[in-house]
Design a protein around this motif. Structure first.
Motif, PDB file in Angstrom:
ATOM      1  N   ASN A  17     -12.390  -2.769  24.761  1.00 45.87           N
ATOM      2  CA  ASN A  17     -11.232  -3.387  25.399  1.00 45.87           C
ATOM      3  C   ASN A  17     -10.386  -2.397  26.203  1.00 45.87           C
ATOM      4  O   ASN A  17      -9.291  -2.736  26.654  1.00 45.87           O
ATOM      5  N   GLY A  18     -10.896  -1.185  26.377  1.00 44.88           N
ATOM      6  CA  GLY A  18     -10.175  -0.199  27.180  1.00 44.88           C
ATOM      7  C   GLY A  18      -8.893   0.295  26.541  1.00 44.88           C
ATOM      8  O   GLY A  18      -7.986   0.776  27.232  1.00 44.88           O
ATOM      9  N   ILE A  19      -8.809   0.214  25.211  1.00 45.59           N
ATOM     10  CA  ILE A  19      -7.629   0.708  24.495  1.00 45.59           C
ATOM     11  C   ILE A  19      -7.921   2.132  24.023  1.00 45.59           C
ATOM     12  O   ILE A  19      -8.883   2.357  23.285  1.00 45.59           O
ATOM     13  N   PRO A  20      -7.155   3.113  24.444  1.00 45.10           N
ATOM     14  CA  PRO A  20      -7.404   4.489  24.002  1.00 45.10           C
ATOM     15  C   PRO A  20      -7.396   4.594  22.480  1.00 45.10           C
ATOM     16  O   PRO A  20      -6.489   4.080  21.816  1.00 45.10           O
ATOM     17  N   PHE A  21      -8.413   5.235  21.932  1.00 48.07           N
ATOM     18  CA  PHE A  21      -8.536   5.453  20.490  1.00 48.07           C
ATOM     19  C   PHE A  21      -8.485   6.956  20.265  1.00 48.07           C
ATOM     20  O   PHE A  21      -9.441   7.674  20.540  1.00 48.07           O
ATOM     21  N   ILE A  22      -7.339   7.431  19.801  1.00 51.16           N
ATOM     22  CA  ILE A  22      -7.081   8.870  19.700  1.00 51.16           C
ATOM     23  C   ILE A  22      -7.126   9.294  18.234  1.00 51.16           C
ATOM     24  O   ILE A  22      -6.407   8.735  17.397  1.00 51.16           O
ATOM     25  N   GLU A  23      -7.965  10.268  17.945  1.00 56.75           N
ATOM     26  CA  GLU A  23      -8.075  10.773  16.585  1.00 56.75           C
ATOM     27  C   GLU A  23      -7.312  12.088  16.477  1.00 56.75           C
ATOM     28  O   GLU A  23      -7.782  13.142  16.926  1.00 56.75           O
ATOM     29  N   LYS A  24      -6.120  12.007  15.937  1.00 58.30           N
ATOM     30  CA  LYS A  24      -5.289  13.200  15.738  1.00 58.30           C
ATOM     31  C   LYS A  24      -4.317  12.943  14.594  1.00 58.30           C
ATOM     32  O   LYS A  24      -4.017  11.797  14.257  1.00 58.30           O
ATOM     33  N   GLN A  25      -3.826  14.005  14.010  1.00 58.04           N
ATOM     34  CA  GLN A  25      -2.906  13.864  12.891  1.00 58.04           C
ATOM     35  C   GLN A  25      -1.522  13.442  13.374  1.00 58.04           C
ATOM     36  O   GLN A  25      -1.134  13.716  14.506  1.00 58.04           O
ATOM     37  N   PHE A  26      -0.804  12.774  12.491  1.00 60.58           N
ATOM     38  CA  PHE A  26       0.578  12.397  12.806  1.00 60.58           C
ATOM     39  C   PHE A  26       1.406  12.475  11.527  1.00 60.58           C
ATOM     40  O   PHE A  26       0.879  12.464  10.410  1.00 60.58           O
ATOM     41  N   THR A  27       2.712  12.579  11.715  1.00 57.17           N
ATOM     42  CA  THR A  27       3.628  12.766  10.594  1.00 57.17           C
ATOM     43  C   THR A  27       4.213  11.429  10.141  1.00 57.17           C
ATOM     44  O   THR A  27       4.150  10.427  10.866  1.00 57.17           O
ATOM     45  N   GLU A  56       0.823  -1.196   0.000  1.00 54.28           N
ATOM     46  CA  GLU A  56       0.000   0.000   0.000  1.00 54.28           C
ATOM     47  C   GLU A  56       0.863   1.253   0.000  1.00 54.28           C
ATOM     48  O   GLU A  56       2.017   1.239   0.451  1.00 54.28           O
ATOM     49  N   ALA A  57       0.289   2.331  -0.508  1.00 55.44           N
ATOM     50  CA  ALA A  57       0.912   3.648  -0.407  1.00 55.44           C
ATOM     51  C   ALA A  57       0.178   4.441   0.660  1.00 55.44           C
ATOM     52  O   ALA A  57      -1.056   4.556   0.620  1.00 55.44           O
ATOM     53  N   VAL A  58       0.910   4.962   1.613  1.00 52.39           N
ATOM     54  CA  VAL A  58       0.349   5.849   2.637  1.00 52.39           C
ATOM     55  C   VAL A  58       0.507   7.269   2.130  1.00 52.39           C
ATOM     56  O   VAL A  58       1.613   7.714   1.804  1.00 52.39           O
ATOM     57  N   LEU A  59      -0.599   7.998   2.057  1.00 53.21           N
ATOM     58  CA  LEU A  59      -0.610   9.313   1.431  1.00 53.21           C
ATOM     59  C   LEU A  59      -0.353  10.418   2.450  1.00 53.21           C
ATOM     60  O   LEU A  59      -0.823  10.341   3.588  1.00 53.21           O
ATOM     61  N   VAL A  60       0.383  11.432   2.032  1.00 50.58           N
ATOM     62  CA  VAL A  60       0.801  12.522   2.917  1.00 50.58           C
ATOM     63  C   VAL A  60       0.384  13.851   2.308  1.00 50.58           C
ATOM     64  O   VAL A  60       0.697  14.139   1.150  1.00 50.58           O
ATOM     65  N   ARG A  61      -0.333  14.652   3.094  1.00 49.04           N
ATOM     66  CA  ARG A  61      -0.790  15.984   2.666  1.00 49.04           C
ATOM     67  C   ARG A  61      -0.341  17.014   3.705  1.00 49.04           C
ATOM     68  O   ARG A  61      -0.602  16.841   4.896  1.00 49.04           O
ATOM     69  N   ASP A  62       0.348  18.044   3.261  1.00 50.53           N
ATOM     70  CA  ASP A  62       0.827  19.099   4.164  1.00 50.53           C
ATOM     71  C   ASP A  62       1.620  18.530   5.340  1.00 50.53           C
ATOM     72  O   ASP A  62       1.488  18.973   6.482  1.00 50.53           O
ATOM     73  N   GLY A  63       2.429  17.514   5.074  1.00 48.52           N
ATOM     74  CA  GLY A  63       3.301  16.949   6.087  1.00 48.52           C
ATOM     75  C   GLY A  63       2.638  15.985   7.048  1.00 48.52           C
ATOM     76  O   GLY A  63       3.288  15.498   7.980  1.00 48.52           O
ATOM     77  N   LYS A  64       1.352  15.680   6.837  1.00 52.16           N
ATOM     78  CA  LYS A  64       0.619  14.781   7.730  1.00 52.16           C
ATOM     79  C   LYS A  64       0.062  13.598   6.942  1.00 52.16           C
ATOM     80  O   LYS A  64      -0.348  13.735   5.787  1.00 52.16           O
ATOM     81  N   VAL A  65       0.035  12.450   7.595  1.00 48.61           N
ATOM     82  CA  VAL A  65      -0.560  11.260   6.990  1.00 48.61           C
ATOM     83  C   VAL A  65      -2.069  11.448   6.899  1.00 48.61           C
ATOM     84  O   VAL A  65      -2.712  11.877   7.862  1.00 48.61           O
ATOM     85  N   THR A  66      -2.646  11.156   5.740  1.00 54.18           N
ATOM     86  CA  THR A  66      -4.105  11.179   5.606  1.00 54.18           C
ATOM     87  C   THR A  66      -4.642   9.747   5.699  1.00 54.18           C
ATOM     88  O   THR A  66      -5.206   9.346   6.710  1.00 54.18           O
ATOM     89  N   GLU A  67      -4.420   8.953   4.654  1.00 54.67           N
ATOM     90  CA  GLU A  67      -4.879   7.568   4.625  1.00 54.67           C
ATOM     91  C   GLU A  67      -4.121   6.827   3.547  1.00 54.67           C
ATOM     92  O   GLU A  67      -3.240   7.390   2.901  1.00 54.67           O
ATOM     93  N   GLY A  68      -4.467   5.569   3.324  1.00 56.04           N
ATOM     94  CA  GLY A  68      -3.883   4.826   2.227  1.00 56.04           C
ATOM     95  C   GLY A  68      -4.701   5.033   0.963  1.00 56.04           C
ATOM     96  O   GLY A  68      -5.743   5.690   0.969  1.00 56.04           O
ATOM     97  N   THR A  69      -4.252   4.441  -0.142  1.00 58.07           N
ATOM     98  CA  THR A  69      -5.001   4.578  -1.393  1.00 58.07           C
ATOM     99  C   THR A  69      -6.361   3.901  -1.293  1.00 58.07           C
ATOM    100  O   THR A  69      -7.311   4.301  -1.965  1.00 58.07           O
ATOM    101  N   SER A  70      -6.461   2.867  -0.470  1.00 58.12           N
ATOM    102  CA  SER A  70      -7.740   2.162  -0.291  1.00 58.12           C
ATOM    103  C   SER A  70      -7.881   1.676   1.145  1.00 58.12           C
ATOM    104  O   SER A  70      -8.448   0.619   1.395  1.00 58.12           O
TER     105      SER A  70
END
Length: 280
Positions: free
Chosen positions: A214-224, A164-178
């Protein structure tokens, strides 16, 4: 074997049924969904149908408001196919009319195809990904038929030996191609927040539910990309890949090349949802 549907008729997928002036063919003027069926039961059907309608609304495409009729057609095609484990592709376009950029005054077209799905064995040991610039349009939350940038990026990744290709916009990961992309750091799952720039993945919804249970923190934030390379674990998700561990990012090994504990937990819990129809 019946393997397709087009505007009221069940047909063989190899039959020529799409007119040359179909706007999906001419302009990519439509939206689609991919639904996985396990043991004859569509997984998260309501969520997929809701997203199909949301995508249609976003491009001003008027689908029949009676989604029950659409779902019944899906279920009938599944039965007619004779398959029990399959992928169902649904496409809705603006219909058939002489080529003109303006919206035509004609009925929409609905087509569906089914095919047996294959389990991706690489999911047991993990795969590799590469980074590429996100060159897509601004409205990636719409699951539209316009996938050329995704295709080119996926092909580029494949030619380099990556899944897969991981896509990067403005220095941040967005998502993969699919796929949606996640990193695990300090026992927390981190993924890009929902926005116009990424698709709201159905499997993403399932992962979030499993994490919370399962008590696993799910954090929605951008990352590089650098933060991704330094992650403890990485995985990607989609309807057809389910939960895919990533053990290599370009020439960087992740978690010693082994699938991480949290990723394995998610995979196991996801399978439980599949086979026991646990609602999300």
């Amino acid at each position: 074997m019946i393997s397709a549907y087009f505007n009221g008729k069940f047909v063989d997928a190899n039959d020529p049924v799409i007119p040359i002036d179909e706007r999906g063919h001419q302009f990519g003027d439509g939206v689609y969904e991919v639904i996985r069926i396990y043991n004859g039961k569509p997984f998260m059907l309501e969520e997929h149908v809701d997203r199909l309608y949301q995508s249609a609304y976003a491009i001003k495409l008027q689908i029949d408001p009676d989604c029950g009729a659409l779902k019944n057609t899906m279920l009938e095609l599944i039965r007619e196919s004779g398959l029990i484990n399959l992928d169902l592709y649904v496409q809705v376009t603006r219909g058939m009319a002489s080529r003109n950029h303006l919206f035509p005054d004609c009925p929409v077209s609905v087509s569906m195809t089914v095919k047996p799905f294959r389990t991706i064995k690489i999911g047991e040991k993990g795969a590799g990904v590469t980074f590429l610039p996100d060159e897509r349009w601004q409205n990636c939350f719409i699951k539209s038929l316009n996938l050329l940038p995704n295709i080119l990026a996926k092909q580029s990744a494949y030619e380099k030996g990556f899944l897969e290709a991981v896509l990067v916009r403005d220095g941040k990961v967005t998502e993969g191609t699919s796929s949606n992309v996640y990193i695990v750091k300090n026992s927390s799952i981190i993924t890009t927040p929902l926005s116009k720039h990424i698709l709201s993945g159905i499997t993403r919804m399932a992962v979030k539910g499993i994490a919370i249970e399962n008590g696993i923190p799910f954090i929605e934030k951008q990352f590089t990309p650098d933060e991704m390379i330094q992650a403890d674990e990485i995985f990607i998700t989609s309807t057809t890949m389910e939960i895919m561990p990533i053990v290599r990012v370009e020439d960087h090994e992740i978690n010693g090349g082994e699938v991480g504990t949290i990723t394995r937990t998610l995979q196991e819990q996801f399978k439980e949802r599949i086979f026991h129809s646990i609602p999300v």
